[in-house]
Design a protein around this motif. Structure first.
Motif, short mmCIF file in Angstrom:
data_model
loop_
_atom_site.label_atom_id
_atom_site.label_comp_id
_atom_site.label_asym_id
_atom_site.label_seq_id
_atom_site.Cartn_x
_atom_site.Cartn_y
_atom_site.Cartn_z
N ASP A 359 53.25 17.01 6.27
CA ASP A 359 51.92 17.08 6.89
C ASP A 359 51.30 15.71 6.73
OD1 ASP A 359 49.09 17.37 7.30
OD2 ASP A 359 49.30 19.53 7.01
N SER A 360 51.15 14.98 7.88
CA SER A 360 50.66 13.59 7.80
C SER A 360 49.21 13.52 7.34
CB SER A 360 50.83 12.90 9.16
OG SER A 360 50.13 13.61 10.17
N GLU A 361 48.43 14.58 7.56
CA GLU A 361 47.04 14.57 7.11
C GLU A 361 46.95 14.79 5.60
OE1 GLU A 361 44.65 17.27 9.32
OE2 GLU A 361 44.94 16.26 11.24
N LYS A 362 47.72 15.75 5.11
CA LYS A 362 47.71 16.03 3.68
C LYS A 362 48.61 15.08 2.89
CE LYS A 362 46.82 20.98 4.37
NZ LYS A 362 47.34 22.36 4.15
N GLN A 363 49.50 14.35 3.61
CA GLN A 363 50.44 13.43 2.98
C GLN A 363 51.28 14.13 1.92
OE1 GLN A 363 50.70 9.67 3.53
NE2 GLN A 363 50.04 10.64 5.43
N ARG A 364 51.84 15.28 2.29
CA ARG A 364 52.67 16.02 1.35
C ARG A 364 53.70 16.85 2.10
NH1 ARG A 364 50.25 21.04 -1.69
NH2 ARG A 364 52.41 21.72 -1.37
N SER A 365 54.76 17.21 1.36
CA SER A 365 55.79 18.10 1.86
C SER A 365 56.58 18.58 0.66
CB SER A 365 56.72 17.37 2.84
OG SER A 365 57.54 16.45 2.15
N ALA A 366 57.60 19.40 0.91
CA ALA A 366 58.49 19.79 -0.19
C ALA A 366 59.30 18.59 -0.68
CB ALA A 366 59.42 20.90 0.27
N ASN A 367 59.46 17.56 0.17
CA ASN A 367 60.21 16.36 -0.17
C ASN A 367 61.66 16.69 -0.52
OD1 ASN A 367 60.00 13.58 -0.12
ND2 ASN A 367 59.57 13.39 -2.30
N LEU A 368 62.35 17.27 0.44
CA LEU A 368 63.74 17.68 0.26
C LEU A 368 64.60 16.45 -0.04
CD1 LEU A 368 65.56 20.21 2.56
CD2 LEU A 368 66.72 18.17 1.76
N ILE A 369 65.38 16.53 -1.12
CA ILE A 369 66.18 15.38 -1.56
C ILE A 369 67.67 15.60 -1.37
CG2 ILE A 369 66.80 13.91 -3.52
CD1 ILE A 369 64.00 13.41 -2.62
N ASP A 370 68.21 16.75 -1.82
CA ASP A 370 69.66 16.87 -1.84
C ASP A 370 70.11 18.32 -1.65
OD1 ASP A 370 72.20 15.83 -1.94
OD2 ASP A 370 72.23 15.48 -4.10
N LEU A 371 71.39 18.46 -1.28
CA LEU A 371 72.06 19.74 -1.11
C LEU A 371 73.31 19.76 -1.98
CD1 LEU A 371 72.20 19.89 2.82
CD2 LEU A 371 70.32 20.64 1.36
N ALA A 372 73.67 20.93 -2.51
CA ALA A 372 74.91 21.07 -3.26
C ALA A 372 75.39 22.51 -3.17
CB ALA A 372 74.72 20.67 -4.72
#
Length: 470
Positions: A359-372
């Protein structure tokens, strides 16, 4: 087309996609504009009934090492765990020439050394010392920080380094150079030396797989983002590799005959042919091509649509499917694979998991990094904020996993591991890895020693065995 008009197209497409259909209009958000991406709500593609809450799996947390500064990649090699040092993070003050952060270096850690994490307790001396330097980043290959310049003036460094990949056939350890400079006050300045490097265990030498030519980008165009018009840095049809395809490479995986690498900032996945490297340790930069861009034919329980997916950041393989995790769009999708590891044509993606989108207004997300994946074929996803690991289970495109923690609807299941809860302090979650014994390792930038200048921990999540008859 004007960005507001594109957003309208995206919203109309999203509404249309709520009814089952063979082929739906395109789902499109606003194009990439210096980190101002706007994405569609992929949660609308998951039937609300699939939000039924499942019971949490009891887990414990172990600390395996506190000796690798800012770890950003972890793999198993010959019974040892190999870890990549990212370089000092901007949240810790960024590049400081007085601090040895071992940027781009690889470390060995002993998986038989571990201790339970007790909230508030620091690492024991044995665990703090569980890190032996395997190899330093070679300055003749890497664009390492120039100690004669202030960090803000160094436009060539290819750090931070992220994602460690192992090709067991060629015995190469592969590293992505995201390219930029971490600065104080949590600032970041993108550079244009994006790269992929490999350390060949057969010869114990570093080599270049991919490298962007920084000279094609004027210094005044370097900022929080670099325009995608500069990628690749030349016409690949007329020039030999490397081509500089990747703007912000930060994820990858070896599949069959190929290395797949994801570029978060220009939203592409590139395929590199490993044939020559596997035959000759001193082979040059491999043939490569873009195999995925941001527009993908995506199917979900709501139908099929040409859909914009932004920020590919993680790649994994399981059961003849290539799984791609997108940080900006916060989804995981999969593509069928041919026996040699190539993507089946025509490309057709399936939605398997949805998390909190950017969300560009809130400047946040789950920030997905990796899969395994574990040995049972169950998928695990790490999200940096708020420090969670999600257990998706065996992916089922008929019933996509829903893990959007904004609280607007029931979750499919609570997080598998809440690191902040388990450590007793705010803790981010980075790269994941299962070893041969199905133990789940993760990278974190925690301060678990007495040092307030160097951070970095490798944790291990242990699932408690169910009590018989419970």
């Amino acid at each position: 087309m004007h960005s507001s008009a594109l957003l309208l197209v995206g919203l109309l497409g999203l509404v249309a996609c709520t009814a089952p259909a063979q082929r739906e209009p395109a789902l499109v958000g606003v194009p990439y504009e210096a980190k101002g991406e706007v994405v569609v709500d992929f949660g609308a593609l998951v039937p609300a009934a699939e939000g039924a809450r499942e019971q949490a799996t009891p887990v414990r947390l172990e600390r395996v090492s506190a000796g690798v500064p800012w770890p950003r990649g972890v793999v198993s090699v010959d019974g040892e765990i190999i870890v990549l040092a990212r370089g000092r993070h901007r949240n810790a003050g960024g590049v400081d020439h007085s601090i040895e952060d071992f940027t781009g270096c690889l470390f060995r850690i002993d998986p038989d050394i571990a201790e339970p994490v007790i909230p508030g307790a620091l690492a024991s001396p044995r665990v703090a010392a569980n890190a032996a330097l395997l190899v330093r980043a070679d300055p003749s290959v890497f664009q390492l920080p120039d100690v004669t310049k202030a960090p803000i003036d160094d436009v060539l460094m290819s750090r931070p380094y992220c994602t460690l990949i192992f090709d067991p056939v060629s015995r190469n350890l592969i590293v992505c150079g995201y390219s930029g400079v971490d600065l104080p006050a949590k600032r970041f300045r993108k550079n244009a030396t994006d790269a992929i490097f490999r350390y060949d265990l057969r010869t114990e030498r570093w080599h270049t797989v991919e490298q962007h030519d920084a000279s094609v980008v004027p210094p005044e165009e370097l900022g929080y983002a670099v325009s995608n018009v500069h990628y690749p840095h030349h016409d690949p049809a007329l020039n030999a590799a490397p081509h500089g395809w990747l703007n912000g490479p930060n994820g990858g995986c070896v599949v069959g005959e190929f290395l797949y690498a994801a570029a978060k900032d220009n939203h592409v996945v590139v395929q590199y042919d490993l044939t020559a490297i596997r035959e000759d340790p001193d082979a040059g930069c491999p043939p490569s091509r873009v195999v995925l861009d941001s527009m993908v034919e995506l199917s979900s329980p709501r139908g099929s649509a040409l859909t914009e997916l932004l920020g590919p950041s993680a790649i994994a393989v399981q059961d003849d499917f290539l799984y791609v995790g997108y940080r900006t769009s916060s989804v995981v999708v999969r593509f069928p694979l041919a026996p040699n590891g190539d993507l089946v044509q025509p490309l057709a993606a399936q939605l398997v998991a949805v998390f909190e989108p950017w969300d560009s207004e809130k400047q946040r997300s789950a920030n997905l990094i990796d899969l395994a994946f574990d040995s049972r074929g169950e998928l695990f996803v790490s999200c940096s904020r708020p420090g969670t690991i999600w257990k998706v289970g065996k992916p089922d495109p008929e019933r996509p996993f829903y893990g959007d923690s904004r609280g607007e609807r029931p979750l499919k299941a609570p997080p598998y591991a809440d690191l902040t809860l388990l450590t007793g302090k705010p803790t981010s979650c980075g790269n994941l890895h299962f070893d041969a014994r199905d133990r789940l390792y993760l990278c974190a930038g925690s301060y678990d020693t007495e040092s307030d200048r160097i951070a970095g921990v490798i944790y291990r999540v242990v699932a408690d065995e169910p009590v018989p008859g419970s």
